[in-house]
Design an enzyme around this catalytic site. Sequence first.
Site, PDB file in Angstrom:
ATOM      1  N   VAL A  11      -1.310  -1.662  12.967  1.00 53.59           N
ATOM      2  CA  VAL A  11      -0.153  -2.565  12.962  1.00 53.59           C
ATOM      3  C   VAL A  11      -0.348  -3.713  13.932  1.00 53.59           C
ATOM      4  O   VAL A  11      -0.115  -4.879  13.607  1.00 53.59           O
ATOM      5  CB  VAL A  11       1.132  -1.784  13.288  1.00 53.59           C
ATOM      6  CG1 VAL A  11       2.314  -2.738  13.485  1.00 53.59           C
ATOM      7  CG2 VAL A  11       1.447  -0.787  12.184  1.00 53.59           C
ATOM      8  N   THR A  86       2.925   6.203  17.539  1.00 53.19           N
ATOM      9  CA  THR A  86       4.030   7.159  17.709  1.00 53.19           C
ATOM     10  C   THR A  86       3.754   8.378  16.828  1.00 53.19           C
ATOM     11  O   THR A  86       4.470   8.637  15.860  1.00 53.19           O
ATOM     12  CB  THR A  86       5.384   6.528  17.331  1.00 53.19           C
ATOM     13  OG1 THR A  86       5.299   5.992  15.988  1.00 53.19           O
ATOM     14  CG2 THR A  86       5.752   5.410  18.294  1.00 53.19           C
ATOM     15  N   LEU A 153       4.162  -2.773   6.330  1.00 52.24           N
ATOM     16  CA  LEU A 153       2.848  -3.146   5.821  1.00 52.24           C
ATOM     17  C   LEU A 153       2.234  -1.998   5.014  1.00 52.24           C
ATOM     18  O   LEU A 153       2.206  -0.862   5.470  1.00 52.24           O
ATOM     19  CB  LEU A 153       1.906  -3.501   6.975  1.00 52.24           C
ATOM     20  CG  LEU A 153       2.396  -4.572   7.950  1.00 52.24           C
ATOM     21  CD1 LEU A 153       1.351  -4.790   9.050  1.00 52.24           C
ATOM     22  CD2 LEU A 153       2.693  -5.879   7.227  1.00 52.24           C
ATOM     23  N   GLU A 155      -1.128  -0.390   3.739  1.00 55.87           N
ATOM     24  CA  GLU A 155      -2.563  -0.445   3.994  1.00 55.87           C
ATOM     25  C   GLU A 155      -3.278  -0.870   2.716  1.00 55.87           C
ATOM     26  O   GLU A 155      -2.979  -0.389   1.634  1.00 55.87           O
ATOM     27  CB  GLU A 155      -3.074   0.913   4.477  1.00 55.87           C
ATOM     28  CG  GLU A 155      -2.521   1.286   5.846  1.00 55.87           C
ATOM     29  CD  GLU A 155      -3.196   2.501   6.429  1.00 55.87           C
ATOM     30  OE1 GLU A 155      -4.429   2.632   6.281  1.00 55.87           O
ATOM     31  OE2 GLU A 155      -2.495   3.321   7.046  1.00 55.87           O
ATOM     32  N   ASN A 211      10.998   4.430   4.269  1.00 59.54           N
ATOM     33  CA  ASN A 211       9.837   5.291   4.022  1.00 59.54           C
ATOM     34  C   ASN A 211      10.248   6.628   3.419  1.00 59.54           C
ATOM     35  O   ASN A 211       9.563   7.173   2.539  1.00 59.54           O
ATOM     36  CB  ASN A 211       9.049   5.498   5.311  1.00 59.54           C
ATOM     37  CG  ASN A 211       8.128   4.334   5.609  1.00 59.54           C
ATOM     38  OD1 ASN A 211       8.002   3.404   4.813  1.00 59.54           O
ATOM     39  ND2 ASN A 211       7.486   4.359   6.755  1.00 59.54           N
ATOM     40  N   PHE A 252       6.143   3.284  -7.034  1.00 63.44           N
ATOM     41  CA  PHE A 252       6.088   4.619  -6.435  1.00 63.44           C
ATOM     42  C   PHE A 252       6.474   5.710  -7.441  1.00 63.44           C
ATOM     43  O   PHE A 252       7.017   6.747  -7.065  1.00 63.44           O
ATOM     44  CB  PHE A 252       6.970   4.691  -5.178  1.00 63.44           C
ATOM     45  CG  PHE A 252       6.393   3.918  -4.019  1.00 63.44           C
ATOM     46  CD1 PHE A 252       5.606   4.542  -3.068  1.00 63.44           C
ATOM     47  CD2 PHE A 252       6.618   2.559  -3.903  1.00 63.44           C
ATOM     48  CE1 PHE A 252       5.056   3.828  -2.017  1.00 63.44           C
ATOM     49  CE2 PHE A 252       6.072   1.827  -2.867  1.00 63.44           C
ATOM     50  CZ  PHE A 252       5.281   2.463  -1.914  1.00 63.44           C
ATOM     51  N   HIS A 254       3.993   6.919  -9.578  1.00 64.22           N
ATOM     52  CA  HIS A 254       2.677   7.316 -10.069  1.00 64.22           C
ATOM     53  C   HIS A 254       2.386   8.736  -9.574  1.00 64.22           C
ATOM     54  O   HIS A 254       2.198   8.961  -8.377  1.00 64.22           O
ATOM     55  CB  HIS A 254       1.603   6.341  -9.579  1.00 64.22           C
ATOM     56  CG  HIS A 254       1.857   4.924 -10.017  1.00 64.22           C
ATOM     57  ND1 HIS A 254       1.699   4.522 -11.324  1.00 64.22           N
ATOM     58  CD2 HIS A 254       2.280   3.838  -9.333  1.00 64.22           C
ATOM     59  CE1 HIS A 254       2.006   3.239 -11.428  1.00 64.22           C
ATOM     60  NE2 HIS A 254       2.364   2.803 -10.233  1.00 64.22           N
ATOM     61  N   GLY A 260       0.147  10.706   1.644  1.00 63.60           N
ATOM     62  CA  GLY A 260      -0.494  10.900   2.941  1.00 63.60           C
ATOM     63  C   GLY A 260      -0.410   9.603   3.719  1.00 63.60           C
ATOM     64  O   GLY A 260       0.473   8.783   3.499  1.00 63.60           O
ATOM     65  N   CYS A 263       2.085   6.741   7.748  1.00 69.77           N
ATOM     66  CA  CYS A 263       3.534   6.506   7.818  1.00 69.77           C
ATOM     67  C   CYS A 263       4.372   7.625   7.217  1.00 69.77           C
ATOM     68  O   CYS A 263       5.150   8.266   7.919  1.00 69.77           O
ATOM     69  CB  CYS A 263       3.882   5.182   7.133  1.00 69.77           C
ATOM     70  SG  CYS A 263       3.214   3.725   7.975  1.00 69.77           S
TER      71      CYS A 263
END
Length: 438
Positions: A11, A86, A153, A155, A211, A252, A254, A260, A263
């Site tokens: 990040v 964190t 963000l 990845e 999330n 989201f 799929h 994993g 986040c």
Amino acid sequence: MRIVMIGSGYVGLVSGACLADFGHHVTCVDKSAAKIDALEAGKAPIFEPGLDNIIEHNRSAGRLDFSKELAASVAEAEVVFIAVGTPSRRGDGHADLSYVYAAAREIAAAVSGFTVVVTKSTVPVGTGDEIERIFREEFPEKDISVVSNPEFLREGAAISDFKRPDRIVLGTEEPRAVEIMREVYRPLYLNEAPLYFCERRTSELIKYAANAFLAMKITFINEIADLCEQIGADVQKVAKGIGMDKRIGDKFLHAGPGYGGSCFPKDTLALVKTAQDYDSPVRLIETTVAINDNRKRAMGRKVIAACDGTVRGKKIAILGLTFKPNTDDMRDAPSITIIQALLDGGANVQAYDPEGMEMAKEVIGPITYGNDPYEIAEGADAIVIVTEWDEFRALDLKRMKSLVKTPTIVDLRNIYPVAEVTKHGFAYFAIGKKNEKQ
């Protein structure tokens, strides 16, 4: 503006490089001498498409530099971002905030003049209040405003996400901080990026809630996929059918081996623990965490079932190790649990990943690594697609058939049409579809 980014991990490095690309002067600070030395030598410690070019361009322009010395860098800054890790705390699953609070104390001791301190790290609700308390009680003479600015963000697409965001959430009601944060993100005004100002605690919860909702969406379609296999439906068509509803959307949905990464696993768990502390349990998210953990091991059993119920002494070729394509991140990757299940069953596992093999060697047990998909397929009793890298989408299946011992493909990402695989003589096992045995 002069900006300091504390933490040069995923990040911090992406955010710092992009802010420098906006025209700000950014110093990325990290206590890891090896990381800073590598960055100064032009080598990014993570793989993210396009990041190396942005770092080099802005270093050459004098807008981006790296340092091990926090105090000297912070003393000249107008804005200081905290972007340290964190991780889930061992023993209880709460977010470990020790790095955040340690950074806050060092920052407060070093600032001069009015400074905005921004939590970019993902932190539980109330963390900003605690940071403010530390400043007020330990450094009452310092003029500091604490702002929450969570990151969103992805990845593999982080640079695009930073420069063309859906929203920029800013948790502050302090007028001076509002104006400074507007200036930080002013270069995005042409992209019409919405700056969403709200209370700090609300901002902190937005990150976790976002999330957790996406994790629930993934888990939902995975359970529907299991049902599809039992009743003879096709989960990809189901996902398309429900995703056409604008209230649901197609993102989201799929089906796969479980989520994993850095986040979703830790953030869902941290939100569960926070909710328990406030005696307001989030049972949907608790169930999501449990289902996802169980699913990864279940994918190992799916591979074993495709191999006629046993993998003892059999060679299994694993395509893809990272938790998603276009990254080298192995954190909580489904491949770790799947491979362990196969090793426990006595399999001989060989694997290939375009970017993740060095990271994988640190977290996966005794397996063999190959240089390409065809090398590890030679003599295999099954080929298992775990990560949907582009180079796996157009494999030479005729060549693969000539190399394997037993023509079996277990596609945990559904990247191939059934007919395309079976016409080459493979038994094909996908997620949420009827299995096609030869």
